[in-house]
Design an enzyme around this catalytic site. Structure first.
Site, PDB file in Angstrom:
ATOM      1  N   GLU A  39      38.864  66.657 -14.543  1.00 52.30           N
ATOM      2  CA  GLU A  39      38.660  65.614 -15.549  1.00 52.30           C
ATOM      3  C   GLU A  39      39.958  65.574 -16.337  1.00 52.30           C
ATOM      4  OE1 GLU A  39      34.931  65.596 -18.028  1.00 52.30           O
ATOM      5  OE2 GLU A  39      34.613  67.429 -16.907  1.00 52.30           O
ATOM      6  N   ARG A 266      33.699  81.230 -11.409  1.00 50.77           N
ATOM      7  CA  ARG A 266      34.905  80.779 -12.077  1.00 50.77           C
ATOM      8  C   ARG A 266      35.717  81.996 -12.523  1.00 50.77           C
ATOM      9  NH1 ARG A 266      33.988  76.819 -15.619  1.00 50.77           N
ATOM     10  NH2 ARG A 266      35.711  77.288 -17.001  1.00 50.77           N
ATOM     11  N   LYS A 276      39.252  73.984 -21.201  1.00 48.41           N
ATOM     12  CA  LYS A 276      40.143  72.975 -21.776  1.00 48.41           C
ATOM     13  C   LYS A 276      39.747  72.625 -23.201  1.00 48.41           C
ATOM     14  CE  LYS A 276      39.575  70.541 -18.114  1.00 48.41           C
ATOM     15  NZ  LYS A 276      39.410  69.365 -17.266  1.00 48.41           N
TER      16      LYS A 276
HETATM   17  P1  ATP Z   1      37.137  73.436 -18.453  1.00 47.12           P
HETATM   18  O1  ATP Z   1      35.893  74.147 -18.863  1.00 47.12           O
HETATM   19  O2  ATP Z   1      38.360  74.230 -18.613  1.00 47.12           O
HETATM   20  O3  ATP Z   1      37.252  72.064 -19.052  1.00 47.12           O
HETATM   21  P2  ATP Z   1      36.173  72.143 -16.200  1.00 47.12           P
HETATM   22  O4  ATP Z   1      35.369  72.755 -15.136  1.00 47.12           O
HETATM   23  O5  ATP Z   1      35.489  71.226 -17.128  1.00 47.12           O
HETATM   24  O6  ATP Z   1      36.968  73.269 -16.906  1.00 47.12           O
HETATM   25  P3  ATP Z   1      37.464  70.282 -14.543  1.00 47.12           P
HETATM   26  O7  ATP Z   1      38.625  69.436 -14.846  1.00 47.12           O
HETATM   27  O8  ATP Z   1      36.141  69.641 -14.382  1.00 47.12           O
HETATM   28  O9  ATP Z   1      37.405  71.387 -15.645  1.00 47.12           O
HETATM   29  O10 ATP Z   1      37.777  71.227 -13.324  1.00 47.12           O
HETATM   30  C1  ATP Z   1      38.355  70.841 -12.110  1.00 47.12           C
HETATM   31  C2  ATP Z   1      38.006  71.886 -11.107  1.00 47.12           C
HETATM   32  O11 ATP Z   1      38.485  73.164 -11.503  1.00 47.12           O
HETATM   33  C3  ATP Z   1      36.495  72.005 -10.945  1.00 47.12           C
HETATM   34  O12 ATP Z   1      36.198  72.016  -9.574  1.00 47.12           O
HETATM   35  C4  ATP Z   1      36.175  73.306 -11.599  1.00 47.12           C
HETATM   36  O13 ATP Z   1      35.085  73.897 -10.978  1.00 47.12           O
HETATM   37  C5  ATP Z   1      37.456  74.116 -11.423  1.00 47.12           C
HETATM   38  N1  ATP Z   1      37.607  75.108 -12.484  1.00 47.12           N
HETATM   39  C6  ATP Z   1      37.618  74.889 -13.800  1.00 47.12           C
HETATM   40  N2  ATP Z   1      37.707  76.040 -14.482  1.00 47.12           N
HETATM   41  C7  ATP Z   1      37.766  77.033 -13.567  1.00 47.12           C
HETATM   42  C8  ATP Z   1      37.848  78.454 -13.635  1.00 47.12           C
HETATM   43  N3  ATP Z   1      37.902  79.095 -14.803  1.00 47.12           N
HETATM   44  N4  ATP Z   1      37.880  79.138 -12.477  1.00 47.12           N
HETATM   45  C9  ATP Z   1      37.836  78.495 -11.306  1.00 47.12           C
HETATM   46  N5  ATP Z   1      37.743  77.169 -11.165  1.00 47.12           N
HETATM   47  C10 ATP Z   1      37.705  76.426 -12.284  1.00 47.12           C
HETATM   48 MG    MG Z   2      34.308  69.825 -16.792  1.00 53.25          MG
END
Ligand code: ATP
Ligand code: MG
Length: 571
Positions: A39, A266, A276
């Site tokens: 995102e 994760r 983020k």
């Molecule tokens: P955040 O909580 O940091 O905003 P998010 O999952 O909302 O993370 P996205 O932009 O949706 O962020 O993530 C893109 C991809 O990265 C998704 O497939 C997500 O599962 C993966 N991802 C995000 N954070 C992690 C993490 N800590 N470890 C492994 N993969 C991750």
């Molecule tokens: Mg997300």
């Protein structure tokens, strides 16, 4: 695609096992298509690097494999172009390439709308006019079943008419939503008539003012994967409970491609936060200087700090892929960068806390250019010349007036080696009369020990780094410590949040360091090992020619190696 992995051993983990089995069984016509779906609402962090390495890595390992980069840009208020550009540049920096497979969920808005209309026509979705709070109340809890919305029984005609008018902009934000008609009594809360579309009179960074209704993440995500022909939708464990919803949506719409979702744990890292939203709070609250602050666990912060893509990929390989959540000790990341830099960082001498040493018997006007090896791990990196003269700086810590046991560095009447130079012996200690602080040492050198070796076989126990005072370059050095004081930043007392655990001393600025003159031409981003201290990188933002600023990447001391050694001993 570039092939970043130099490791020839095939990776193995449960995700790769599933894919291998699918290929063996002839599923998906032998295709492997993965995607990384961020995102664009912040900068990428090291957790994303794990996901990037898995998704792009799997595509690279399988012949004809493809990994898409898709921006899941369904939330207009939190997303922007700056984030999109930073995400692209971070992925490239990590060494991966999506080729022509760059997509945006917003490109599917029309298609997604059609899918939603189809659900309405099939009686699988309805327009609900409860308020957000009412929807929440009606949803029930984990232990209590939900209640049907009074709007659940609207006719298909009424729903179609209302949904169309939602799109046309006839209604205020929040007055209606489109919901899936599934089961308000489902034990899985995601299945209790989840919202598929909401009204938002907001401009989107790509579709501008074309839409005033936006699909929810859940609705858009599974369908975007399907539209793109993704074979394996790899995501983190939090989405395990969303899988039944994704399957439901794809089944109702009878799509051609129904990707298989596989969840993995994760990455969590000690002494930092990987979210983020939380990182944005640090940026907006001024706790750090920006997303690329070298203390941040973001890719851009790690890059500015001096981390290399190789070290980050190596780290991601080390941690592997598992199905249960855990916290990785940050010392493992530090270990990976040390391993990488040990082989390639040229060695130089830099004094962070200078103490003046006058060598009484060294001729006043003499300057010698002494040979110094650039990297003993790699003789092909050659040698350089370091000037030596009568006055040098050594580290304050390298002298003790009253040396404790096992302190082998300089002390009154003791002899030590100045690296690449001579043996010196301390003959007098000069102190500030007021404070009693040591301000200068008078020493004598032995001309027969040029290069740092004595011809009579006399040994010394300590070897110190130094710089010639007349030639040294003054520099700023920034030492970084953990961003949080607790390994688990979320461990807080009632009422406060993770920010209560921010380490107020995470940045230590040293402004009158003295570094060897060869560093005058150090380029932005160049990495060095400061002998006996650690790895340092020329800051890409604040460093200027002639007044360099260095970031400490990691100190030399490898606590991970120690832990590993202890573990081996115990096993
Ligand atoms: P955040 O909580 O940091 O905003 P998010 O999952 O909302 O993370 P996205 O932009 O949706 O962020 O993530 C893109 C991809 O990265 C998704 O497939 C997500 O599962 C993966 N991802 C995000 N954070 C992690 C993490 N800590 N470890 C492994 N993969 C991750
Ligand atoms: Mg997300």
């Amino acid at each position: 695609m570039k092939t970043p992995s130099t490791d020839s051993t095939p990776h193995s983990d449960f995700i790769r096992d599933i894919i291998r089995e699918d290929l063996r069984a002839g599923k998906n016509d032998g295709r492997v298509v993965t995607r990384f779906p961020p995102e664009p609402n912040g900068y990428l962090h090291i957790g994303h690097a794990k996901s990037i390495c898995i998704n792009f890595g799997i595509a690279l390992e399988n012949e004809g494999g493809i990994c898409h980069l898709r921006f899941d840009d369904t939330n207009p208020s939190k997303e922007n172009i700056e984030y999109i550009e930073s995400i692209k540049s971070d992925i490239r920096w990590l060494g991966f390439d999506w080729g022509r497979h760059l997509y945006y969920a917003s490109d599917y808005f029309e298609k997604l709308y059609e899918y939603a209309v189809q659900l309405v026509k099939d009686g699988k979705a309805y327009v609900c006019s409860l308020s957000t709070e009412e929807i929440r109340e009606y949803r029930g809890t984990l232990t209590e079943s939900g209640k049907d919305s009074p709007y659940r029984t609207r006719s298909v005609e009424e729903n179609l008419d209302l949904f169309e008018r939602m799109r046309a902009g006839e209604f205020e934000d929040g007055s209606h939503v489109l919901r899936a008609k599934i089961d308000m009594a489902s034990p899985n809360l995601n299945m209790r008539d989840p919202v598929l579309y909401r009204i938002r009179h907001e401009s989107h960074h790509r579709t501008l003012d074309k839409w005033c209704i936006y699909p929810t993440y859940d609705f858009a995500h599974c369908l975007s994967d399907s539209i793109e022909g993704i074979t394996h939708s790899i995501c983190t464990l939090e989405f395990e409970n969303n899988r039944p919803l994704y399957d439901w949506i794809l089944d109702q719409l009878n799509v051609d491609c129904h990707p298989q979702q596989i969840e993995f744990a994760r990455l969590n890292l000690s002494y930092t936060v990987l979210s983020k939203r939380k990182l944005l709070e640090l940026v907006e609250g001024g706790y750090v200087t920006g997303w690329d602050d070298p203390r941040m666990p973001t890719i851009s912060g790690l890059c500015r700090r001096g981390y290399t893509p190789e070290a980050i990929r190596d780290f991601c390989e080390h941690i592997g892929v598992a199905k249960s959540n855990s916290v990785v000790d940050i010392v493992l990341l530090e270990h990976c960068i040390r391993e990488d830099l040990n082989l390639r960082a040229p060695r130089v001498m830099a004094v962070l806390h200078p103490l003046r040493v006058i060598i009484d018997n060294y001729p006043e006007d003499q300057v010698e250019e002494l040979d110094a090896q650039n990297n003993p791990e790699d003789p092909s990196m050659g040698t350089r010349r370091v000037p030596f003269s009568r006055i040098v700086y050594i580290e304050q810590d390298d002298f003790r007036e009253d040396p404790p046991k096992k302190f082998f560095r300089l002390a009154p009447a003791r002899e030590v080696r100045l690296k690449h130079a001579y043996y010196i012996k301390c003959v007098r200690v000069v102190k500030d009369e007021g404070t009693g602080k040591v301000i200068e040492l008078r020493c004598r050198y032995d001309p027969a020990t040029r290069g740092g070796w004595s011809s009579d076989g006399r040994k010394v126990k300590g070897t110190l780094h130094w710089v010639s005072a007349a030639h040294a370059l003054e520099a700023e050095v920034r030492l970084y410590h953990h961003l949080f004081t607790k390994a688990n930043p979320y461990d807080v007392k009632d009422g406060s949040d993770f920010k209560a655990n921010i380490n107020p001393n995470s940045l230590e600025k040293l402004t009158s360091c003295q570094v060897e003159p060869s560093l005058v031409d150090a380029k932005s981003g160049s990495i060095y090992q400061f002998l006996r201290q650690g790895y340092f990188c020329v800051d890409s933002v604040d460093s200027r020619h002639g007044t360099p600023v260095f970031n400490r990447i990691v100190p030399l001391r490898d606590s991970w190696a120690k832990i590993e050694k202890a573990q081996k001993k115990n096993s």
